[in-house]
Design a protein around this motif. Structure first.
Motif, PDB file in Angstrom:
ATOM      1  N   GLN A  90     -44.990 -54.330 -44.490  1.00  0.00           N
ATOM      2  CA  GLN A  90     -45.797 -55.319 -43.772  1.00  0.00           C
ATOM      3  C   GLN A  90     -46.081 -54.898 -42.336  1.00  0.00           C
ATOM      4  O   GLN A  90     -47.048 -55.350 -41.739  1.00  0.00           O
ATOM      5  N   SER A 103     -41.222 -53.001 -41.098  1.00  0.00           N
ATOM      6  CA  SER A 103     -40.920 -54.380 -41.472  1.00  0.00           C
ATOM      7  C   SER A 103     -41.344 -54.569 -42.921  1.00  0.00           C
ATOM      8  O   SER A 103     -42.465 -54.208 -43.301  1.00  0.00           O
ATOM      9  N   GLY A 105     -41.515 -57.158 -46.529  1.00  0.00           N
ATOM     10  CA  GLY A 105     -41.640 -58.547 -46.915  1.00  0.00           C
ATOM     11  C   GLY A 105     -40.988 -58.864 -48.244  1.00  0.00           C
ATOM     12  O   GLY A 105     -40.164 -58.105 -48.750  1.00  0.00           O
ATOM     13  N   SER A 110     -36.716 -59.222 -47.430  1.00  0.00           N
ATOM     14  CA  SER A 110     -37.343 -58.861 -46.155  1.00  0.00           C
ATOM     15  C   SER A 110     -36.340 -58.222 -45.202  1.00  0.00           C
ATOM     16  O   SER A 110     -35.157 -58.577 -45.179  1.00  0.00           O
ATOM     17  N   PHE A 133     -40.043 -64.406 -44.976  1.00  0.00           N
ATOM     18  CA  PHE A 133     -40.878 -63.339 -45.516  1.00  0.00           C
ATOM     19  C   PHE A 133     -41.362 -62.506 -44.331  1.00  0.00           C
ATOM     20  O   PHE A 133     -42.205 -62.943 -43.559  1.00  0.00           O
ATOM     21  N   GLY A 134     -40.811 -61.301 -44.173  1.00  0.00           N
ATOM     22  CA  GLY A 134     -41.148 -60.463 -43.032  1.00  0.00           C
ATOM     23  C   GLY A 134     -42.602 -60.044 -43.008  1.00  0.00           C
ATOM     24  O   GLY A 134     -43.214 -59.827 -44.051  1.00  0.00           O
ATOM     25  N   GLU A 135     -43.133 -59.893 -41.798  1.00  0.00           N
ATOM     26  CA  GLU A 135     -44.535 -59.468 -41.634  1.00  0.00           C
ATOM     27  C   GLU A 135     -44.651 -58.408 -40.541  1.00  0.00           C
ATOM     28  O   GLU A 135     -43.820 -57.518 -40.480  1.00  0.00           O
ATOM     29  N   THR A 148     -43.344 -63.562 -39.032  1.00  0.00           N
ATOM     30  CA  THR A 148     -43.040 -63.912 -40.419  1.00  0.00           C
ATOM     31  C   THR A 148     -44.214 -64.650 -41.053  1.00  0.00           C
ATOM     32  O   THR A 148     -44.997 -65.312 -40.370  1.00  0.00           O
ATOM     33  N   TRP A 149     -44.307 -64.542 -42.362  1.00  0.00           N
ATOM     34  CA  TRP A 149     -45.429 -65.090 -43.115  1.00  0.00           C
ATOM     35  C   TRP A 149     -45.321 -66.599 -43.256  1.00  0.00           C
ATOM     36  O   TRP A 149     -44.236 -67.156 -43.448  1.00  0.00           O
ATOM     37  N   TRP A 176     -49.131 -62.245 -39.516  1.00  0.00           N
ATOM     38  CA  TRP A 176     -49.501 -61.133 -40.403  1.00  0.00           C
ATOM     39  C   TRP A 176     -49.276 -59.795 -39.706  1.00  0.00           C
ATOM     40  O   TRP A 176     -48.389 -59.054 -40.073  1.00  0.00           O
ATOM     41  N   LYS A 290     -47.758 -51.167 -49.719  1.00  0.00           N
ATOM     42  CA  LYS A 290     -46.675 -51.979 -50.271  1.00  0.00           C
ATOM     43  C   LYS A 290     -46.202 -51.388 -51.604  1.00  0.00           C
ATOM     44  O   LYS A 290     -47.004 -51.208 -52.521  1.00  0.00           O
TER      45      LYS A 290
END
Length: 324
Positions: A90, A103, A105, A110, A133-135, A148-149, A176, A290
């Motif tokens: 991410q 980073s 997600g 995450s 949820f990591g971004e 974070t998302w 994002w 990803k």
């Protein structure tokens, strides 16, 4: 109810005037109605002017996008490096000495991690809470900054040991992408807006709608600042938009369709292109995606032939993506 009786029994009005509550209005009060109408008209006029100004600002930005000379580029692969195929990338950045920070997600997976470029080995890892949820990720003043998302929550980390330094809240609708020019932060929230953010308060300094020839560029994802431009992955595409941070106008496109295609043809189960890192000292660009098993050093090359009409719209522009 008193007002209703007054309307229904206008012929009894003189008798009602004997009540203190229905006393005759003074001359100045009787003139309020025209004054009120004038005030309303003035307010409407001001609102109309503001709306026109806003429309002109957006229109002028779109018009600049029409006038902008746009570069169109493809890539050649300089080097391939191993990449964790379980990493849902991410955010990606280069920090010197063949070291990357990444980073990742997905809920319960995450993290923020330090990665050796040449081996792909994860040297340090800080896991996020299972509910996060990591971004996007960037580096400024030896602080790693992560968003974070679906939240406005972010974290800062110590560069050396990835220990958590603190938390913050930002003004974007969602987290994002993140990047920096060394002074301010640039952020994306999956929309067509590019944000300029104060790195101390995390408040939005300014923002621009990103345009390409009159079209909004939606779904801006991972970001990197390279030679005065903000480079952005566009979610669900194999394109990188090169954006002027001054006004949000797209000044160039990089097409990378073959990387993901070749990985899939080799039997890899991969997700979208996402992750741009810049080695300013050696002028190297790195990209990955990803769940990709590889990270690429690429060289950007101009496309000498004429771009077909509608090609960018077909390859790089998507409707706003909505997560159910």
């Amino acid at each position: 109810m008193a007002a209703s009786r007054s309307i229904k029994n206008k012929h009894r009005e003189p008798r009602q005037m004997k009540s203190p509550s229905m006393a005759p209005l003074p001359t100045s009060s009787r003139k309020r109605k025209p004054r009120t109408l004038a005030t309303v008209s003035a307010i409407l006029a001001v609102l109309l002017v503001i709306s026109v100004i806003c429309l002109l600002l957006v229109s002028s930005n779109a018009w600049r996008a029409f006038q902008q000379v746009v570069s169109y580029e493809t890539i050649s692969v300089v080097n391939e490096f191993p990449h964790d195929p379980q990493a849902f990338t991410q955010g990606l950045l280069y920090a010197g000495n063949d070291t990357l920070y990444e980073s990742t997600g997905l809920y319960k997976k995450s993290s923020v991690r330090k990665v050796a470029l040449r081996t792909g080995k994860v040297e340090k890892l800080q896991k996020l809470d299972d509910s996060l949820f990591g971004e996007g990720l960037t580096l400024l003043s030896n602080r790693l900054i992560q968003v974070t998302w679906l939240q406005t929550l972010g974290f800062t980390y110590d560069l050396k040991n990835l220990s958590k330094l603190g938390t913050f809240n930002h003004d974007m609708k969602d987290g994002w992408g993140l990047a920096t020019d060394g002074k301010v932060l640039f952020g994306s929230d999956g929309s067509s807006t590019l944000y300029k953010i104060d790195p101390q308060t995390f408040k939005v300094i300014s923002k621009h709608i990103v345009f390409y020839k009159g079209h909004q560029v939606h779904n801006l994802n991972e970001l990197e600042y390279i030679n005065g431009e903000v480079w952005a992955n566009v979610f669900m595409t194999d394109c990188i938009a090169k954006i002027s941070p001054k006004d949000g106008v797209v000044v160039g496109w990089i097409f990378l369709p073959n990387l993901r295609k070749e990985l899939m043809e080799a039997g890899n189960s991969v997700d979208v292109l996402n992750g741009i890192a810049w080695d300013a000292e050696q002028e190297r660009v790195f990209v990955t995606g990803k769940l990709w098993p590889k990270l690429y050093e690429i060289k950007v090359l101009p496309i000498k032939s004429t771009i077909e009409e509608g090609m960018v719209e077909q390859l790089c522009l998507r409707k706003p993506f909505e997560f159910l």
